[in-house]
Design a protein around this motif. Sequence first.
Motif, mmCIF file in Angstrom:
data_model
loop_
_atom_site.group_PDB
_atom_site.id
_atom_site.type_symbol
_atom_site.label_atom_id
_atom_site.label_comp_id
_atom_site.label_asym_id
_atom_site.label_seq_id
_atom_site.Cartn_x
_atom_site.Cartn_y
_atom_site.Cartn_z
ATOM 1 N N ILE A 113 0.831 -1.208 0.000
ATOM 2 C CA ILE A 113 0.000 0.000 0.000
ATOM 3 C C ILE A 113 0.863 1.254 0.000
ATOM 4 O O ILE A 113 0.584 2.221 -0.709
ATOM 5 C CB ILE A 113 -0.944 -0.016 1.224
ATOM 6 C CG1 ILE A 113 -1.980 -1.132 1.087
ATOM 7 C CG2 ILE A 113 -1.653 1.326 1.381
ATOM 8 C CD1 ILE A 113 -2.782 -1.381 2.354
ATOM 9 N N GLU A 114 1.932 1.223 0.782
ATOM 10 C CA GLU A 114 2.787 2.405 0.876
ATOM 11 C C GLU A 114 3.504 2.702 -0.439
ATOM 12 O O GLU A 114 3.695 3.855 -0.817
ATOM 13 C CB GLU A 114 3.818 2.226 1.982
ATOM 14 C CG GLU A 114 4.624 3.509 2.220
ATOM 15 C CD GLU A 114 5.770 3.289 3.163
ATOM 16 O OE1 GLU A 114 6.434 2.232 3.052
ATOM 17 O OE2 GLU A 114 6.016 4.170 3.989
ATOM 18 N N ASP A 152 -4.596 -10.887 -3.068
ATOM 19 C CA ASP A 152 -3.885 -11.811 -3.949
ATOM 20 C C ASP A 152 -2.381 -11.709 -3.740
ATOM 21 O O ASP A 152 -1.667 -12.720 -3.763
ATOM 22 C CB ASP A 152 -4.241 -11.506 -5.406
ATOM 23 C CG ASP A 152 -3.561 -12.463 -6.368
ATOM 24 O OD1 ASP A 152 -3.917 -13.661 -6.357
ATOM 25 O OD2 ASP A 152 -2.673 -12.016 -7.119
ATOM 26 N N HIS A 153 -1.897 -10.490 -3.491
ATOM 27 C CA HIS A 153 -0.464 -10.264 -3.284
ATOM 28 C C HIS A 153 0.047 -11.006 -2.056
ATOM 29 O O HIS A 153 1.195 -11.484 -2.044
ATOM 30 C CB HIS A 153 -0.204 -8.764 -3.147
ATOM 31 C CG HIS A 153 1.237 -8.405 -2.962
ATOM 32 N ND1 HIS A 153 2.167 -8.473 -3.979
ATOM 33 C CD2 HIS A 153 1.908 -7.963 -1.856
ATOM 34 C CE1 HIS A 153 3.346 -8.094 -3.514
ATOM 35 N NE2 HIS A 153 3.223 -7.778 -2.239
ATOM 36 N N ALA A 207 -5.079 2.905 3.738
ATOM 37 C CA ALA A 207 -4.452 3.554 2.583
ATOM 38 C C ALA A 207 -4.790 5.038 2.530
ATOM 39 O O ALA A 207 -3.931 5.872 2.217
ATOM 40 C CB ALA A 207 -4.903 2.853 1.298
ATOM 41 N N ARG A 208 -6.047 5.394 2.839
ATOM 42 C CA ARG A 208 -6.419 6.813 2.839
ATOM 43 C C ARG A 208 -5.635 7.583 3.894
ATOM 44 O O ARG A 208 -5.218 8.721 3.659
ATOM 45 C CB ARG A 208 -7.922 6.950 3.072
ATOM 46 C CG ARG A 208 -8.775 6.552 1.885
ATOM 47 C CD ARG A 208 -10.201 7.033 2.032
ATOM 48 N NE ARG A 208 -10.878 6.431 3.181
ATOM 49 C CZ ARG A 208 -11.559 5.294 3.134
ATOM 50 N NH1 ARG A 208 -11.647 4.610 1.996
ATOM 51 N NH2 ARG A 208 -12.158 4.820 4.212
ATOM 52 N N LEU A 211 -5.211 0.812 -4.471
ATOM 53 C CA LEU A 211 -5.285 -0.583 -4.891
ATOM 54 C C LEU A 211 -6.610 -1.198 -4.474
ATOM 55 O O LEU A 211 -7.142 -0.883 -3.404
ATOM 56 C CB LEU A 211 -4.148 -1.381 -4.246
ATOM 57 C CG LEU A 211 -2.723 -0.972 -4.621
ATOM 58 C CD1 LEU A 211 -1.722 -1.712 -3.745
ATOM 59 C CD2 LEU A 211 -2.458 -1.254 -6.091
ATOM 60 N N ARG A 212 -7.133 -2.079 -5.274
ATOM 61 C CA ARG A 212 -8.356 -2.800 -4.935
ATOM 62 C C ARG A 212 -8.029 -3.870 -3.890
ATOM 63 O O ARG A 212 -6.921 -4.419 -3.857
ATOM 64 C CB ARG A 212 -8.968 -3.446 -6.166
ATOM 65 C CG ARG A 212 -9.501 -2.434 -7.179
ATOM 66 C CD ARG A 212 -10.091 -3.150 -8.397
ATOM 67 N NE ARG A 212 -11.182 -4.021 -8.019
ATOM 68 C CZ ARG A 212 -12.447 -3.621 -7.849
ATOM 69 N NH1 ARG A 212 -12.761 -2.342 -8.025
ATOM 70 N NH2 ARG A 212 -13.395 -4.488 -7.515
ATOM 71 N N LEU A 213 -8.998 -4.178 -3.060
ATOM 72 C CA LEU A 213 -8.821 -5.197 -2.030
ATOM 73 C C LEU A 213 -8.378 -6.514 -2.651
ATOM 74 O O LEU A 213 -7.500 -7.207 -2.107
ATOM 75 C CB LEU A 213 -10.135 -5.389 -1.260
ATOM 76 C CG LEU A 213 -10.181 -6.559 -0.280
ATOM 77 C CD1 LEU A 213 -9.165 -6.365 0.845
ATOM 78 C CD2 LEU A 213 -11.586 -6.734 0.278
ATOM 79 N N GLU A 214 -8.968 -6.871 -3.787
ATOM 80 C CA GLU A 214 -8.633 -8.148 -4.432
ATOM 81 C C GLU A 214 -7.147 -8.218 -4.783
ATOM 82 O O GLU A 214 -6.508 -9.276 -4.635
ATOM 83 C CB GLU A 214 -9.480 -8.341 -5.691
ATOM 84 C CG GLU A 214 -10.956 -8.582 -5.438
ATOM 85 C CD GLU A 214 -11.728 -7.298 -5.112
ATOM 86 O OE1 GLU A 214 -12.916 -7.401 -4.763
ATOM 87 O OE2 GLU A 214 -11.136 -6.182 -5.202
#
Length: 357
Positions: A103-104, A117-118, A142-143, A110-113
């Motif tokens: 995220i950083e 998956d990552h 993320a916000r 980014l989408r949750l999916e």
Amino acid sequence: MNHMTRLPVSLPARSPAMPDADACWAAFLARDRAMDGVFVGCVASTGIYCKPSCAARHPRRENMSFLPDPAAARAAGFRACLRCRPDEIGRDRLAVEKAVALIESAEEALRLEAIADHVGYAPHHFHRLFKRETGLTPAAFARGMRAERLKRALAQPGSVTAAIYEAGYNAPSRAYADAEQHLGMTPSAWKDGGRGVTIRWRVIDSSLGSMLVAATGKGLCRISFGEGEGALRARFPHADIRPADPALDVMAQRVVALVDDPAAGADLPVDVRGTSFQQAVWAALRAIPPGETRSYGAIAAAIGRPGAVRAAGTACGDNALAVLIPCHRVVRGDGSMGGYAWGLERKQALLAREADK
């Protein structure tokens, strides 16, 4: 609207030091979920190790020993409990660590999916896991990080628009929405020392000394001991600072009542903003019942960040609402008072009064 510190960028998987044996045993008796991942308990009579919140029947104290993590327990010849699955705490925390790093580093939301998956989890499961570990959803986290980047960008020379795009926003509208939540004002007002924001204030006497009580139109933004108008103007030099109106007078009386009765202001409106990490710490502080204390390590563990003890202490120090957000209920791991922005004598007095209730 408070001063904000940089959001820590990783989630350490374990605490740098575990509690002493008596504290570990107390955590097991309480089935304290906040201590999961901080240490494990090893049961000599069964040869298994458990996390503190394990729901199984408690063994006898003489059969219990405590080790810092599952690896140490396995090295000592113990096997994992099949009921509480202590090894999954480490796996889950590593997954959250990896997600935070992703995220950083991402330039766009980014989408949750994609995040799930990552790190190798199903999206719905990881959403619950991430919130359990951090107190926030991946999107809210993320916000908060992006808003913190915006704050830093606004502190640099240049235009507001340039700062918005430098922070990773695709459009000013999203930046202004995030700023409303995390900064307490628009980006332009934040950059210009609070210009355009009206703050009303007054100083009122309490049984522990004079208190500054200040609020925006949304709620309380500053409660402190021994401060006055000058301190408020130093924080927001271009805000419209005005004397109290009747609405603030009522709130100030309720704030003063908090000094003697912690339940007096439970529903007071607030307008304080911080990073995602700070918000999680402050929420953990408000969850501590009057008359009880927690260590800085326990607060860090409670928000899923057992290695961030020092950062938790810093977030306590950044608390803008004395008494209402009860940072006085946090002590050091050895039971000593630790710090308090408004003086240790006040901290001791507040704790003594709550203990007598």
